[in-house]
Design a protein around this motif. Structure first.
Motif, PDB file in Angstrom:
ATOM      1  N   GLY A 134       4.556  -5.591  24.831  1.00 37.48           N
ATOM      2  CA  GLY A 134       3.105  -5.675  24.930  1.00 37.48           C
ATOM      3  C   GLY A 134       2.509  -4.291  25.035  1.00 37.48           C
ATOM      4  O   GLY A 134       2.796  -3.403  24.226  1.00 37.48           O
ATOM      5  N   ASP A 135       1.689  -4.071  26.070  1.00 30.62           N
ATOM      6  CA  ASP A 135       1.062  -2.753  26.256  1.00 30.62           C
ATOM      7  C   ASP A 135       1.858  -1.875  27.205  1.00 30.62           C
ATOM      8  O   ASP A 135       1.359  -0.844  27.666  1.00 30.62           O
ATOM      9  CB  ASP A 135      -0.357  -2.921  26.787  1.00 30.62           C
ATOM     10  N   ALA A 136       3.098  -2.271  27.505  1.00 25.71           N
ATOM     11  CA  ALA A 136       3.927  -1.537  28.458  1.00 25.71           C
ATOM     12  C   ALA A 136       5.159  -0.982  27.755  1.00 25.71           C
ATOM     13  O   ALA A 136       5.693  -1.594  26.822  1.00 25.71           O
ATOM     14  CB  ALA A 136       4.360  -2.454  29.601  1.00 25.71           C
ATOM     15  N   ALA A 137       5.615   0.184  28.210  1.00 29.00           N
ATOM     16  CA  ALA A 137       6.839   0.786  27.682  1.00 29.00           C
ATOM     17  C   ALA A 137       7.707   1.227  28.845  1.00 29.00           C
ATOM     18  O   ALA A 137       7.226   1.886  29.774  1.00 29.00           O
ATOM     19  CB  ALA A 137       6.520   1.967  26.774  1.00 29.00           C
ATOM     20  N   PHE A 138       8.977   0.879  28.771  1.00 30.91           N
ATOM     21  CA  PHE A 138       9.939   1.204  29.812  1.00 30.91           C
ATOM     22  C   PHE A 138      10.820   2.320  29.266  1.00 30.91           C
ATOM     23  O   PHE A 138      11.616   2.113  28.363  1.00 30.91           O
ATOM     24  CB  PHE A 138      10.710  -0.057  30.206  1.00 30.91           C
ATOM     25  N   VAL A 139      10.624   3.515  29.827  1.00 30.61           N
ATOM     26  CA  VAL A 139      11.076   4.743  29.173  1.00 30.61           C
ATOM     27  C   VAL A 139      12.418   5.246  29.674  1.00 30.61           C
ATOM     28  O   VAL A 139      12.910   6.257  29.166  1.00 30.61           O
ATOM     29  CB  VAL A 139      10.016   5.855  29.329  1.00 30.61           C
ATOM     30  N   GLY A 140      13.027   4.576  30.653  1.00 32.34           N
ATOM     31  CA  GLY A 140      14.290   5.068  31.182  1.00 32.34           C
ATOM     32  C   GLY A 140      14.147   6.479  31.716  1.00 32.34           C
ATOM     33  O   GLY A 140      13.193   6.794  32.432  1.00 32.34           O
ATOM     34  N   ASP A 141      15.074   7.362  31.343  1.00 28.53           N
ATOM     35  CA  ASP A 141      15.037   8.751  31.805  1.00 28.53           C
ATOM     36  C   ASP A 141      14.500   9.704  30.742  1.00 28.53           C
ATOM     37  O   ASP A 141      14.718  10.911  30.822  1.00 28.53           O
ATOM     38  CB  ASP A 141      16.445   9.202  32.206  1.00 28.53           C
ATOM     39  N   THR A 142      13.811   9.190  29.751  1.00 26.76           N
ATOM     40  CA  THR A 142      13.290  10.059  28.699  1.00 26.76           C
ATOM     41  C   THR A 142      12.170  10.949  29.221  1.00 26.76           C
ATOM     42  O   THR A 142      12.115  12.146  28.923  1.00 26.76           O
ATOM     43  CB  THR A 142      12.780   9.209  27.527  1.00 26.76           C
ATOM     44  N   ILE A 143      11.297  10.385  30.018  1.00 27.88           N
ATOM     45  CA  ILE A 143      10.152  11.132  30.521  1.00 27.88           C
ATOM     46  C   ILE A 143       9.896  10.699  31.958  1.00 27.88           C
ATOM     47  O   ILE A 143      10.194   9.559  32.337  1.00 27.88           O
ATOM     48  CB  ILE A 143       8.910  10.887  29.628  1.00 27.88           C
ATOM     49  N   PHE A 144       9.391  11.636  32.775  1.00 28.36           N
ATOM     50  CA  PHE A 144       9.050  11.350  34.159  1.00 28.36           C
ATOM     51  C   PHE A 144       7.526  11.389  34.322  1.00 28.36           C
ATOM     52  O   PHE A 144       6.793  11.590  33.348  1.00 28.36           O
ATOM     53  CB  PHE A 144       9.703  12.370  35.093  1.00 28.36           C
ATOM     54  N   MET A 145       7.062  11.215  35.552  1.00 26.04           N
ATOM     55  CA  MET A 145       5.627  11.358  35.804  1.00 26.04           C
ATOM     56  C   MET A 145       5.172  12.751  35.363  1.00 26.04           C
ATOM     57  O   MET A 145       5.979  13.689  35.310  1.00 26.04           O
ATOM     58  CB  MET A 145       5.326  11.140  37.280  1.00 26.04           C
ATOM     59  N   PRO A 146       3.893  12.905  35.000  1.00 25.17           N
ATOM     60  CA  PRO A 146       3.454  14.181  34.423  1.00 25.17           C
ATOM     61  C   PRO A 146       3.794  15.417  35.242  1.00 25.17           C
ATOM     62  O   PRO A 146       4.092  16.475  34.683  1.00 25.17           O
ATOM     63  CB  PRO A 146       1.942  13.987  34.295  1.00 25.17           C
ATOM     64  N   ASP A 147       3.774  15.311  36.582  1.00 22.88           N
ATOM     65  CA  ASP A 147       4.065  16.480  37.407  1.00 22.88           C
ATOM     66  C   ASP A 147       5.557  16.732  37.576  1.00 22.88           C
ATOM     67  O   ASP A 147       5.955  17.719  38.189  1.00 22.88           O
ATOM     68  CB  ASP A 147       3.384  16.368  38.771  1.00 22.88           C
ATOM     69  N   ALA A 148       6.394  15.854  37.017  1.00 22.11           N
ATOM     70  CA  ALA A 148       7.844  16.036  37.079  1.00 22.11           C
ATOM     71  C   ALA A 148       8.440  16.334  35.714  1.00 22.11           C
ATOM     72  O   ALA A 148       9.558  16.826  35.626  1.00 22.11           O
ATOM     73  CB  ALA A 148       8.524  14.810  37.688  1.00 22.11           C
ATOM     74  N   GLY A 149       7.733  16.009  34.648  1.00 26.68           N
ATOM     75  CA  GLY A 149       8.126  16.444  33.312  1.00 26.68           C
ATOM     76  C   GLY A 149       9.079  15.523  32.594  1.00 26.68           C
ATOM     77  O   GLY A 149       8.679  14.500  32.043  1.00 26.68           O
ATOM     78  N   SER A 150      10.353  15.887  32.586  1.00 32.16           N
ATOM     79  CA  SER A 150      11.317  15.191  31.739  1.00 32.16           C
ATOM     80  C   SER A 150      12.664  15.125  32.425  1.00 32.16           C
ATOM     81  O   SER A 150      12.922  15.807  33.415  1.00 32.16           O
ATOM     82  CB  SER A 150      11.457  15.920  30.396  1.00 32.16           C
ATOM     83  N   ALA A 151      13.554  14.318  31.853  1.00 27.84           N
ATOM     84  CA  ALA A 151      14.910  14.187  32.371  1.00 27.84           C
ATOM     85  C   ALA A 151      15.785  15.332  31.883  1.00 27.84           C
ATOM     86  O   ALA A 151      15.477  16.000  30.897  1.00 27.84           O
ATOM     87  CB  ALA A 151      15.507  12.858  31.924  1.00 27.84           C
ATOM     88  N   ARG A 152      16.890  15.523  32.569  1.00 24.60           N
ATOM     89  CA  ARG A 152      17.844  16.559  32.159  1.00 24.60           C
ATOM     90  C   ARG A 152      18.492  16.163  30.831  1.00 24.60           C
ATOM     91  O   ARG A 152      18.554  14.982  30.473  1.00 24.60           O
ATOM     92  CB  ARG A 152      18.889  16.763  33.241  1.00 24.60           C
ATOM     93  N   ALA A 153      19.022  17.165  30.153  1.00 26.52           N
ATOM     94  CA  ALA A 153      19.625  16.929  28.835  1.00 26.52           C
ATOM     95  C   ALA A 153      20.979  17.596  28.708  1.00 26.52           C
ATOM     96  O   ALA A 153      21.434  17.880  27.601  1.00 26.52           O
ATOM     97  CB  ALA A 153      18.680  17.436  27.743  1.00 26.52           C
ATOM     98  N   ASP A 154      21.650  17.804  29.851  1.00 28.37           N
ATOM     99  CA  ASP A 154      22.905  18.561  29.825  1.00 28.37           C
ATOM    100  C   ASP A 154      24.142  17.705  30.066  1.00 28.37           C
ATOM    101  O   ASP A 154      25.234  18.231  30.218  1.00 28.37           O
ATOM    102  CB  ASP A 154      22.856  19.682  30.866  1.00 28.37           C
ATOM    103  N   PHE A 155      24.003  16.384  30.100  1.00 32.30           N
ATOM    104  CA  PHE A 155      25.188  15.535  30.169  1.00 32.30           C
ATOM    105  C   PHE A 155      25.920  15.576  28.826  1.00 32.30           C
ATOM    106  O   PHE A 155      25.317  15.906  27.796  1.00 32.30           O
ATOM    107  CB  PHE A 155      24.804  14.086  30.485  1.00 32.30           C
ATOM    108  N   PRO A 156      27.205  15.225  28.805  1.00 34.66           N
ATOM    109  CA  PRO A 156      27.899  15.143  27.507  1.00 34.66           C
ATOM    110  C   PRO A 156      27.143  14.255  26.532  1.00 34.66           C
ATOM    111  O   PRO A 156      26.798  13.109  26.848  1.00 34.66           O
ATOM    112  CB  PRO A 156      29.252  14.533  27.892  1.00 34.66           C
ATOM    113  N   GLY A 157      26.833  14.790  25.365  1.00 34.29           N
ATOM    114  CA  GLY A 157      26.059  14.049  24.376  1.00 34.29           C
ATOM    115  C   GLY A 157      24.567  14.248  24.478  1.00 34.29           C
ATOM    116  O   GLY A 157      23.816  13.793  23.609  1.00 34.29           O
TER     117      GLY A 157
END
Length: 294
Positions: free
Chosen positions: A163-186
């Protein structure tokens, strides 16, 4: 870009917070049918004591039963590295089908080697009932859900637009926290940037539901923002920040981060759809700790 959502049916979203892992789980309800999905469930785990518990999952079960809802899906946005999934426990109690992104096979291959899994461990995602590809659609009652492949944090990350909702997992955080890490294998910072921009191409009023919040600066916990808010305010990926800048900032930040406290038990369990290790000859289940590997 269209700044107004075309979705006419809005899911009812109820959040559940697991304080030890700073994780939000969600029950996503079709208001017209009573069908629902559970997104990113958490199993209680006391690592020091080697003891699991079900208090958090039982809260979700009680809520669903009190509401008289029917579980159709138990969705993982990715193979989590910071908590154990409660999916098998919830499925046994409530039914429904489990699902994760189709690139789980890449994650299973990587960590199957790290944990020296035997050939009995199938590295094809068959532990899950459904493997979602980019663009796949499925239904929760009368709600239509669409899957976006959003790798970068892990190769198998997905965002579920319902619907009008998106469940983003660890792709993006709240605006003041930015984004998830990207240094795990893969993982890969540039890939993560492109996935974030894919999410932020959704209509501006799309509600984005976070998997985690760490309350930076001591503010109150928050679990939802909108595409418009993220495009205007996200400290890592707002409009005007290009891929090169994001990649540099993300990689610099990642070099300062310690591994998540529960990464070793979480990956062993979650890459197998939340199934705990088999009992050994003495009736006890064991988790393994690979040394000098991660």
């Amino acid at each position: 870009m269209n700044n107004a959502s075309d979705n006419t049916l809005k899911p009812v979203v109820t959040h559940f917070f697991d304080e030890p892992t700073n994780t939000f789980s969600y029950v996503v309800e079709d208001p017209t049918s009573g069908a629902c999905a559970i997104v990113d469930s958490v199993l209680d785990f006391d690592y020091a004591a080697g003891r699991i518990g079900y208090e958090g999952a039982d809260r979700i079960i009680a809520f669903i039963r009190e509401r008289g809802l029917t579980v159709e899906w138990i969705v993982e946005t990715h193979v989590h590295a910071d908590h154990l999934s409660a999916a098998p426990y919830l499925q046994a109690a409530l039914g429904g089908r489990t699902g994760i992104g189709e690139h789980i096979d890449t994650v299973q291959e990587t960590f199957g080697k790290i944990f020296n899994e035997s050939t009995a461990f199938q590295r094809d995602g068959s532990q899950f009932d459904r493997l979602f590809a980019d663009g796949d659609r499925y239904r929760i009652g009368n709600l239509e859900a669409k899957v976006l492949h959003t790798p970068g944090h892990t190769p198998a990350c997905t965002t579920h637009v319902i619907g009008d909702a998106a469940f983003v997992g660890d792709t993006i955080f709240m605006p003041d926290a930015g984004s998830a890490r990207a240094d795990f294998p893969g993982g890969d910072a540039a890939t993560l940037y492109r996935s974030i921009r894919k999410v932020l191409s959704l209509p501006g009023d799309t509600r984005l539901f976070m998997c985690h919040d760490y309350a930076p600066g001591g503010r109150e916990l928050q679990f939802m923002s909108t595409v418009a808010e993220q495009r205007a305010e996200n400290i890592h990926a707002r409009d005007g920040i290009d891929e090169e800048t994001f990649t540099r900032l993300r990689e610099e930040r990642d070099r300062t981060l310690a591994m998540p406290r529960l990464i070793i038990p979480s990956l062993q369990v979650n890459m197998k759809a939340g199934e705990l290790p088999a009992e050994e000859s003495n009736g006890t289940r064991y988790l393994r700790v690979p040394l000098n590997t991660l």
